[in-house]
Design a protein around this motif. Structure first.
Motif, short mmCIF file in Angstrom:
data_model
loop_
_atom_site.label_atom_id
_atom_site.label_comp_id
_atom_site.label_asym_id
_atom_site.label_seq_id
_atom_site.Cartn_x
_atom_site.Cartn_y
_atom_site.Cartn_z
N PRO A 74 40.77 49.57 35.85
CA PRO A 74 39.55 49.76 36.64
C PRO A 74 39.01 48.41 37.11
O PRO A 74 39.07 47.42 36.37
N THR B 52 34.57 40.24 39.03
CA THR B 52 33.95 38.97 38.63
C THR B 52 34.14 38.69 37.14
O THR B 52 33.50 37.79 36.59
N SER B 53 35.02 39.43 36.50
CA SER B 53 35.29 39.19 35.07
C SER B 53 35.61 37.71 34.84
O SER B 53 36.34 37.09 35.62
N VAL B 54 35.08 37.17 33.74
CA VAL B 54 35.40 35.78 33.40
C VAL B 54 36.24 35.72 32.12
O VAL B 54 36.36 34.67 31.51
N ALA C 189 29.25 54.30 40.38
CA ALA C 189 29.53 53.08 39.61
C ALA C 189 30.02 51.90 40.45
O ALA C 189 29.90 50.75 40.03
N SER D 41 26.01 36.92 38.63
CA SER D 41 27.05 37.44 39.52
C SER D 41 26.58 38.65 40.33
O SER D 41 27.41 39.32 40.97
N PHE E 277 28.12 40.08 43.69
CA PHE E 277 29.52 40.48 43.84
C PHE E 277 30.02 41.33 42.67
O PHE E 277 31.22 41.52 42.52
N SER E 278 29.11 41.83 41.83
CA SER E 278 29.56 42.68 40.72
C SER E 278 28.90 44.05 40.86
O SER E 278 27.94 44.22 41.62
N THR E 279 29.44 45.03 40.13
CA THR E 279 29.04 46.42 40.35
C THR E 279 28.35 47.03 39.11
O THR E 279 28.52 46.53 37.99
N TRP F 237 29.04 46.27 35.18
CA TRP F 237 27.97 45.87 34.26
C TRP F 237 28.00 46.77 33.01
O TRP F 237 27.90 46.28 31.88
N ALA G 222 30.48 48.64 31.90
CA ALA G 222 31.74 48.53 31.15
C ALA G 222 31.84 47.23 30.38
O ALA G 222 32.66 47.11 29.46
N THR G 223 31.01 46.22 30.76
CA THR G 223 31.06 44.94 30.04
C THR G 223 29.77 44.65 29.26
O THR G 223 29.65 43.58 28.67
N ALA H 274 26.80 43.93 30.51
CA ALA H 274 26.35 42.70 31.15
C ALA H 274 24.92 42.32 30.75
O ALA H 274 24.10 43.18 30.41
N ILE I 188 34.11 54.83 34.39
CA ILE I 188 32.72 55.23 34.59
C ILE I 188 32.56 55.51 36.08
O ILE I 188 32.83 54.62 36.91
N PRO J 269 28.07 28.55 40.85
CA PRO J 269 29.46 29.00 40.95
C PRO J 269 30.21 28.32 42.12
O PRO J 269 31.37 27.99 41.99
N ASN K 94 43.95 49.91 31.01
CA ASN K 94 43.70 48.49 30.71
C ASN K 94 44.24 48.03 29.35
O ASN K 94 43.47 47.50 28.53
C1 LIG Z 1 29.70 33.04 38.57
C2 LIG Z 1 29.61 34.15 37.59
C3 LIG Z 1 28.39 34.45 37.01
C4 LIG Z 1 28.31 35.47 36.06
N1 LIG Z 1 27.09 35.76 35.54
C5 LIG Z 1 26.98 36.76 34.63
C6 LIG Z 1 25.71 37.09 34.07
O1 LIG Z 1 24.67 36.52 34.41
N2 LIG Z 1 25.68 38.09 33.15
C7 LIG Z 1 26.80 38.76 32.76
O2 LIG Z 1 26.71 39.65 31.94
N3 LIG Z 1 28.00 38.46 33.28
C8 LIG Z 1 28.12 37.50 34.20
N4 LIG Z 1 29.36 37.21 34.73
C9 LIG Z 1 30.53 37.99 34.32
C10 LIG Z 1 30.75 39.28 35.18
O3 LIG Z 1 30.07 39.16 36.40
C11 LIG Z 1 30.27 40.50 34.41
O4 LIG Z 1 31.16 40.74 33.34
C12 LIG Z 1 30.15 41.77 35.28
O5 LIG Z 1 29.53 42.77 34.53
C13 LIG Z 1 31.47 42.28 35.80
O6 LIG Z 1 31.21 43.25 36.80
P1 LIG Z 1 32.31 43.61 37.90
O7 LIG Z 1 31.80 44.75 38.69
O8 LIG Z 1 32.69 42.39 38.64
O9 LIG Z 1 33.50 44.10 36.96
P2 LIG Z 1 35.02 43.66 36.97
O10 LIG Z 1 35.14 42.20 36.79
O11 LIG Z 1 35.71 44.27 38.12
O12 LIG Z 1 35.52 44.39 35.63
C14 LIG Z 1 35.08 43.95 34.38
C15 LIG Z 1 35.63 44.91 33.30
O13 LIG Z 1 35.04 46.19 33.44
C16 LIG Z 1 36.02 47.18 33.72
N5 LIG Z 1 35.42 48.07 34.74
C17 LIG Z 1 34.89 47.72 35.93
N6 LIG Z 1 34.37 48.80 36.53
C18 LIG Z 1 34.57 49.85 35.70
C19 LIG Z 1 34.26 51.24 35.76
N7 LIG Z 1 33.60 51.78 36.79
N8 LIG Z 1 34.63 52.02 34.72
C20 LIG Z 1 35.27 51.50 33.65
N9 LIG Z 1 35.60 50.20 33.55
C21 LIG Z 1 35.24 49.39 34.56
C22 LIG Z 1 37.23 46.42 34.18
O14 LIG Z 1 38.43 47.12 33.89
C23 LIG Z 1 37.13 45.13 33.39
O15 LIG Z 1 37.62 45.31 32.09
C24 LIG Z 1 29.47 36.19 35.68
C25 LIG Z 1 30.69 35.90 36.30
C26 LIG Z 1 30.77 34.90 37.23
C27 LIG Z 1 32.09 34.59 37.86
#
Ligand SMILES: Cc1cc2nc3c(=O)[nH]c(=O)nc-3n(C[C@H](O)[C@H](O)[C@H](O)COP(=O)(O)OP(=O)(O)OC[C@H]3O[C@@H](n4cnc5c(N)ncnc54)[C@H](O)[C@@H]3O)c2cc1C
Length: 516
Positions: free
Chosen positions: A120, A125-127, A165, A189, A192-194, A198, A200-201, A203, A258, A363, A501
Motif C-alpha cells: 500500500p 513520504t515514508s522515511v 484514505a 510532510s 505530500f502525505s495522505t 498517517w 497506517a504509520t 503519524a 485502510i 526538506p 508489505n
Molecule cells: C520531509 C518529511 C517530513 C516528515 N514529517 C513528518 C511528521 O511531521 N510527522 C510524521 O509522523 N511523519 C513525518 N514524516 C514521515 C511520513 O510523512 C509519515 O510516515 C506519513 O504518515 C506517511 O504518509 P504517506 O501517505 O506518505 O504514506 P506512505 O509513505 O505512502 O506509506 C507509509 C506506510 O503506510 C502504509 N500505507 C500507506 N497508506 C496506507 C493505507 N491506506 N492503508 C494501509 N497502509 C497504508 C505503507 O504501506 C507504508 O508502510 C516526514 C517525512 C518526510 C520525508
C-alpha cells in the motif's frame, strides 16, 4: 500546475533557488572549510535501466517505467542519496491506482491468487523504507491510493467526517473548510502525505501536546484485508475489549488496506497567543518545558530548540523555546502568561517566525545539501523525563563518536517536537560532511550507532516516523516477544498468503511459539 520531483522532496518549482543554494553552501564552507562541496545533478529518470516487469500491463496495472521508479522508495535521506546516485535497487513490477474500494478488493484478490506482493502506498513520504520492495523475491504491485481522495460525509453535530484514505493533506483541508472544520493534523510532510499513510504509520502532527498523534483523531476505521472488510463502530470511546482500531493504527500496510476513516474534527482556531523564550542553558530550558508539560496548560506549540538547532534554524544564540496557544472557543492570553511564569528565561522577538520559515524549507534544503555531498538527516525518539538527561547524553556521545569515525566531523542537534506530562519526544538533526559515492553507507553507519544508543537508554526506536524496514532490528528488540507473536498471529489470520508489505513489523508470516 506543479511538477513533483522524481528524486527528492516536493515539487521542482519549490526546490531551493540558486541564491538559497549559494547561501547554504557558504554557511557550510564557513564551518567546514575542507569539505568537498562539489555539486551533483540527479540523473534523468528515463536514462535509468529498470528490471523488466513481471506483470502484464492492464487497466488495473501500470508498468510505465517512471511510474514504477517513483513508487520504488520513500523520502528519507538514504532514498534521496540513492536516487541522486542513480542506484535504483528494487522497483515494483506495476503500480495499481484504485478509484473505489471494489478496485482494492480486485487487486488484493488477484495478487493473493497469484503470489504477488502488494505494498500500500499513500504519498510515499515514508522515511523508514516502508514502501520499498526490498528483500522481496517475487513480483510486487504498489497500490497507490491517491485516487480515493474524497470527504464522503460530514457529521456537524458530533464533529466528524468520513474520509477516503488516499487524500493528501491540503486537499483534505480544502474539502473540510466549506463546512467550517479542520482535521488539524499537520505533520511536516502534510503537503505530500495522505490520511491513510498517517493512520497506517501513527503519524505525529505539528501540535505539541494533547492530540499529538493521528490516533487521537480516529473515530472508526474501514480496512480491506485479504480475508474480508473490518469496519469499527462509530463511538466516542469504548471499553468493549481490545480496540479494533488499535490493531490497524500503525499496521503499516501489513494487515490490510485502510480505505476510509471517520475522523474527529475541530473548528479552526480563532484565538492565538505565542512567544519565544531564550534560556541561559539547556538544562534550565528542559526543566521549564517539563513544568509546562505537567501544568495542564496544553500549549499547541511547545518546541524547544537546543543552542545548535536554534542557531542553525532560527538565527538565535542559546536554547530557545517556541510557545504557542490557540483555541476556537476562548482567549488564550492567560495560558501564555502562566506558561511564561514557569520559564526562567528571556522573551525574544521574531524567533518563532524565523524557525517556522526554516522548518518549511528544511526538506528542500536537505536534498540540496545532499547534492553537495553533505549528510543532513534526522532521527527521533521519546522517553520519560526521569531518563531524558541520560538518554540525551548517551545519544549525543554516540552521535559525536560515530560522526568522528565515519565523517571526520559533524554535529548533532536536538529539539523537542512533542512533550507529554511524563516525558519529551526528542528529535535529533545530523549535519556532517559526507563522501560522494558513499553517502548512503555512511548514513547507515551513523543511524545504526544512534539507534543502539536510543534503545539502550530506554527510548523508543521511533515516536512518529514508524518502523518500516529500516527500524525492524530495533523494533524487534523493543516490543515484548509475546506481543510479537500475537502480531504474527494476526498477520497469519488476516493475510494468510503473506502478500501485504512483507518484511515490515512481522518477520514471520505464520503464528508460532513465542520465542524465548
Ligand atoms: C520531509 C518529511 C517530513 C516528515 N514529517 C513528518 C511528521 O511531521 N510527522 C510524521 O509522523 N511523519 C513525518 N514524516 C514521515 C511520513 O510523512 C509519515 O510516515 C506519513 O504518515 C506517511 O504518509 P504517506 O501517505 O506518505 O504514506 P506512505 O509513505 O505512502 O506509506 C507509509 C506506510 O503506510 C502504509 N500505507 C500507506 N497508506 C496506507 C493505507 N491506506 N492503508 C494501509 N497502509 C497504508 C505503507 O504501506 C507504508 O508502510 C516526514 C517525512 C518526510 C520525508
Amino acid at each position: 500546475m506543479t511538477t513533483r520531483s522524481w528524486w527528492g522532496w516536493g515539487t521542482v518549482e519549490d526546490a531551493v533557488t540558486p541564491q538559497e543554494r549559494q547561501h547554504l553552501v557558504d554557511r557550510v564552507r564557513a564551518v567546514l572549510p575542507d569539505a568537498d562541496l562539489t555539486f551533483h545533478e540527479p540523473p534523468a529518470p528515463t536514462t535509468l535501466d529498470l528490471p523488466k516487469s513481471r506483470i502484464q500491463p492492464s487497466d488495473l496495472y501500470s508498468t510505465d517505467p517512471v511510474d514504477r521508479l517513483t513508487h520504488a522508495r520513500g523520502q528519507a535521506y538514504r532514498d534521496i542519496t540513492r536516487n541522486l546516485a542513480g542506484d535504483i535497487g528494487p522497483v515494483p513490477d506495476a503500480v495499481a491506482r484504485p478509484r473505489t474500494e471494489q478496485d482494492v478488493i480486485k487487486v488484493l484478490d488477484h495478487c493473493g491468487d497469484n503470489g504477488i506482493v502488494v505494498i500500500p502506498f499513500g504519498g510515499g513520504t515514508s522515511v523508514v523504507g516502508g514502501v520499498e520492495p526490498r528483500g522481496i523475491e517475487g513480483p510486487v504491485v504498489t497500490l497507490d491510493l491517491q485516487g480515493m481522495n474524497r470527504v464522503l460525509e460530514v457529521d456537524p453535530v458530533s464533529r466528524a467526517a468520513r474520509i477516503q484514505a488516499g487524500v493528501l493533506g491540503p486537499h483534505l483541508e480544502a474539502q473540510l473548510k466549506p463546512h467550517g472544520f479542520t482535521l488539524r493534523h499537520f505533520p511536516q510532510s502534510f503537503e505530500f502525505s495522505t490520511l491513510g499513510g498517517w493512520l497506517a504509520t501513527r503519524a505525529g502532527g505539528h501540535y505539541a501536546t494533547v492530540n499529538t498523534h493521528i490516533d487521537d483523531f480516529a473515530e472508526s476505521l474501514r480496512v480491506v484485508t485479504p480475508v474480508g472488510i473490518s469496519e469499527s463502530r462509530r463511538v466516542p470511546g469504548s471499553g468493549a475489549g481490545p480496540s479494533p482500531d488499535r490493531l490497524f493504527l500503525g499496521s503499516e500496510g501489513t494487515l490490510g488496506v485502510i480505505t476510509e476513516a471517520w475522523m474527529r474534527l475541530q473548528r479552526p482556531p480563532a484565538h492565538r497567543a505565542g512567544a519565544s523564550v531564550r534560556f541561559a542553558d539547556w538544562e534550565r530550558a528542559v526543566e521549564a518545558v517539563r513544568l509546562i508539560a505537567q501544568s495542564g496548560l496544553h500549549p499547541a506549540n511547545c518546541r524547544l530548540l537546543d543552542p545548535a538547532e536554534a542557531f542553525l534554524n532560527a538565527g538565535e544564540p542559546g536554547a530557545v523555546l517556541v510557545l504557542g496557544f490557540e483555541s476556537a472557543d476562548h482567549p488564550v492570553d492567560g495560558q501564555l502568561t502562566r506558561a511564561l511564569e514557569l520559564c526562567d528565561g528571556e522573551v525574544v522577538e521574531g524567533a518563532a517566525q524565523r524557525w517556522r520559515r526554516s522548518f518549511l524549507r528544511m526538506p528542500y534544503q536537505r536534498d540540496a545539501m545532499a547534492q553537495h555531498g553533505m549528510i543532513t538527516e534526522t532521527f527521533e525518539t521519546a522517553c520519560t523525563w526521569d531518563r531524558f538527561a541520560e538518554l540525551h547524553a548517551a545519544v549525543t556521545e554516540a552521535a559525536t563518536r560515530v560522526l568522528g569515525e565515519v565523517c571526520g566531523a559533524g554535529i548533532a542537534t536536538c529539539r523537542f517536537t512533542h512533550v507529554y506530562p511524563d516525558g519529551p519526544a526528542p528529535y535529533y538533526g545530523i549535519y556532517a560532511p559526507g563522501r560522494w559515492g558513499s553517502l548512503t553507507g555512511q548514513w547507515d553507519e551513523i543511524k545504526a550507532a544512534v539507534s543502539e544508543a536510543v534503545l539502550n537508554a530506554g527510548g523508543t526506536i521511533t515516536h512518529h516516523h514508524a518502523v518500516g524496514r529500516d527500524h525492524m532490528p530495533w523494533y524487534s528488540r523493543q516490543r515484548p516477544d509475546v506481543f510479537g507473536a500475537a502480531l504474527a498471529g494476526a498477520k497469519a489470520v488476516l493475510d494468510p498468503a503473506g502478500v501485504l508489505n512483507p518484511g515490515v513489523l512481522t518477520t514471520r508470516s505464520t503464528a508460532g511459539p513465542v520465542p524465548r
